[in-house]
Design a protein around this motif. Structure first.
Motif, PDB file in Angstrom:
ATOM      1  N   UNK A  80       0.862  -1.186   0.000  1.00 47.34           N
ATOM      2  CA  UNK A  80       0.000   0.000   0.000  1.00 47.34           C
ATOM      3  C   UNK A  80       0.892   1.228   0.000  1.00 47.34           C
ATOM      4  N   UNK A  81       0.609   2.177  -0.873  1.00 48.58           N
ATOM      5  CA  UNK A  81       1.392   3.402  -0.993  1.00 48.58           C
ATOM      6  C   UNK A  81       0.574   4.577  -0.472  1.00 48.58           C
ATOM      7  N   UNK A  82       1.120   5.312   0.508  1.00 48.03           N
ATOM      8  CA  UNK A  82       0.452   6.539   0.950  1.00 48.03           C
ATOM      9  C   UNK A  82       1.469   7.671   1.037  1.00 48.03           C
ATOM     10  N   UNK A  83       0.985   8.874   1.219  1.00 47.67           N
ATOM     11  CA  UNK A  83       1.844  10.058   1.183  1.00 47.67           C
ATOM     12  C   UNK A  83       2.381  10.423   2.559  1.00 47.67           C
ATOM     13  N   UNK A  84       3.388  11.272   2.568  1.00 47.31           N
ATOM     14  CA  UNK A  84       4.034  11.661   3.819  1.00 47.31           C
ATOM     15  C   UNK A  84       3.087  12.381   4.758  1.00 47.31           C
ATOM     16  N   UNK A  85       2.270  13.289   4.235  1.00 46.68           N
ATOM     17  CA  UNK A  85       1.354  14.004   5.112  1.00 46.68           C
ATOM     18  C   UNK A  85       0.275  13.070   5.654  1.00 46.68           C
ATOM     19  N   UNK A  86      -0.119  12.089   4.866  1.00 52.43           N
ATOM     20  CA  UNK A  86      -1.065  11.096   5.373  1.00 52.43           C
ATOM     21  C   UNK A  86      -0.399  10.224   6.441  1.00 52.43           C
ATOM     22  N   UNK A  87       0.873   9.971   6.264  1.00 44.69           N
ATOM     23  CA  UNK A  87       1.633   9.236   7.266  1.00 44.69           C
ATOM     24  C   UNK A  87       1.670  10.014   8.585  1.00 44.69           C
TER      25      UNK A  87
END
Length: 407
Positions: free
Chosen positions: A153-160
């Motif tokens: 699963x790929x998510x973004x830094x701000x979502x992290x």
């Protein structure tokens, strides 16, 4: 598939995140593994050493946080936590940017509707990919992710960052879901190539990633060289999502603000706000009188030919230059902004908002250089470069308006 992952204790970059979850089918072994640190000295170093193939066929991906994840084999089922991740996967695989994608975030059709429509026209299955919601809004559950049986699963830094605050990361860890980090949004000038490298390895498209990164680095270095000897850096204000947000949201030392600085401008927000994003009042803007104003815009209105409750700069696929210019001028109806000098001097511009979250950011960087130091970039045509890149990386043309000036 077994996955051994590493959690970095000290990271050099704040970046997007790739979460890796192993399917429980197969031999029934536990997907969770061990962790270790792999911090790098610079973005360049990370880009060249971010991935490596182990001698036994395993693939180890190092993210921009210095964290590493090892796969026994290439993932076959991948979730894009943010739908705009397709901006990058299209670069890796023009024929099918949705290859291996089994679900994605719900942001693409809302944030870039014209792009989404073009995508669906070219790849009808894009409109059928299940959507998981928005991690930043807290409406994505671990149970939902697992239901898609993902290998990664790929998510973004701000979502992290948001997931850390909400406790979602703890739930992911408890579920045995592994993650690595990439980024196109927070610090694009440092992390774009690192992110493309990591995604190229994840999707089995390493050669495509290396080719794109070579092009990206070439353009960025050219911009740096042309502004290296500038005597003065004009004060430049980046008006983020102009009209869609209150006057006047902006970014400092991050995102498109980084690109203003690299292109030889003096980003006004760097001197005023302490956070990566924030607001500058119209009164403060008038007091500062920036020499150049760049507003970001998109095709957010459902009916662009009718009066809008929230005016904005209309830019992107399918938008005519006249519409973009008229809506850009419409921003000056914001109370007080008629006192700004930059628009009357012809130094008021609009740029497609989605460059802020796309590997194509290097083309916006070129345009910023051309606006800020026109004498240094007279031979550069960002519009032509965008059309060329679009034709090479996407199955639809770059028909529309992505850069506009008040004149």
């Amino acid at each position: 598939m077994k996955t051994r992952h590493t959690a970095a204790g000290t990271a050099l970059f704040a970046t997007a995140l790739v979460l890796t979850a192993c399917s429980g089918a197969g031999d029934g072994d536990d997907a969770a593994g061990t962790t270790e640190n792999a911090a790098t000295e610079s973005g360049t170093t990370a880009a060249t050493s971010a991935t490596r193939a182990a001698a036994d066929g395993q693939i180890t991906i190092t993210d921009v946080e210095g964290r590493t994840v090892t796969f026994d084999s290439l993932p076959e089922r991948i979730i894009l936590g943010e739908g705009r991740g397709i901006f990058a996967t299209a670069i890796l695989d023009r024929e099918d940017p949705l290859d291996k994608v089994v679900a994605m975030g719900s942001d693409l059709r809302a944030a870039a509707p014209a792009y989404f429509d073009n995508l669906v026209a070219a790849y009808p299955k894009a409109g059928e990919v299940p959507e998981i919601g928005n991690i930043a809004k807290g409406d994505v559950t671990v149970e939902n992710l697992i239901s898609h049986d993902p290998d990664a699963l790929v998510i973004t830094a701000d979502h992290y960052d948001a997931a850390k605050t909400t406790g979602m990361l703890d739930k992911l860890d408890a579920a045995g879901i592994t993650y690595i980090v990439t980024d196109f949004r927070q610090h694009p000038m440092t992390n774009t190539t690192v992110s493309v490298t990591a995604l190229g390895e994840l999707f089995g498209r390493k050669d495509a990633a290396e080719s794109f990164n070579e092009e990206w680095n070439g353009v960025v270095e050219r911009v740096k060289e042309r502004v290296a000897d500038v005597d003065r850096k004009p004060s430049t204000f980046l008006w983020r999502a102009a009209g869609l947000k209150d006057c006047c949201n902006t970014v400092a030392k991050a995102n498109l603000g980084e690109m203003i600085s690299l292109a030889g401008g003096d980003n006004l927000a760097d001197h005023i706000i302490d956070t990566e994003s924030g607001d500058i009042t119209a009164e403060k803007l008038i007091d500062e009188q920036p020499e150049i104003i760049i507003a970001t815009g998109g095709t957010w209105a459902k009916q662009n030919d009718k009066p809008q409750a929230v005016p904005h700069v209309d830019l992107g696929y399918g938008v005519s230059p006249d519409t973009s210019r008229d809506t850009l001028k419409g921003l000056l109806d914001t109370p007080g902004l008629n006192e700004l000098n930059a628009p009357g001097e012809g130094r008021f511009y609009g740029v497609w908002h989605q460059f802020y979250d796309s590997p194509f950011n290097y083309i916006a960087l070129e345009q910023f250089g051309k606006w800020i130091h026109p004498d240094k970039f007279s031979d550069i045509d960002p519009v032509a470069d965008l059309r060329d890149a679009n034709s090479r990386y996407l199955p639809f043309t770059a028909d529309g308006t992505f850069f506009i000036g008040v004149n």
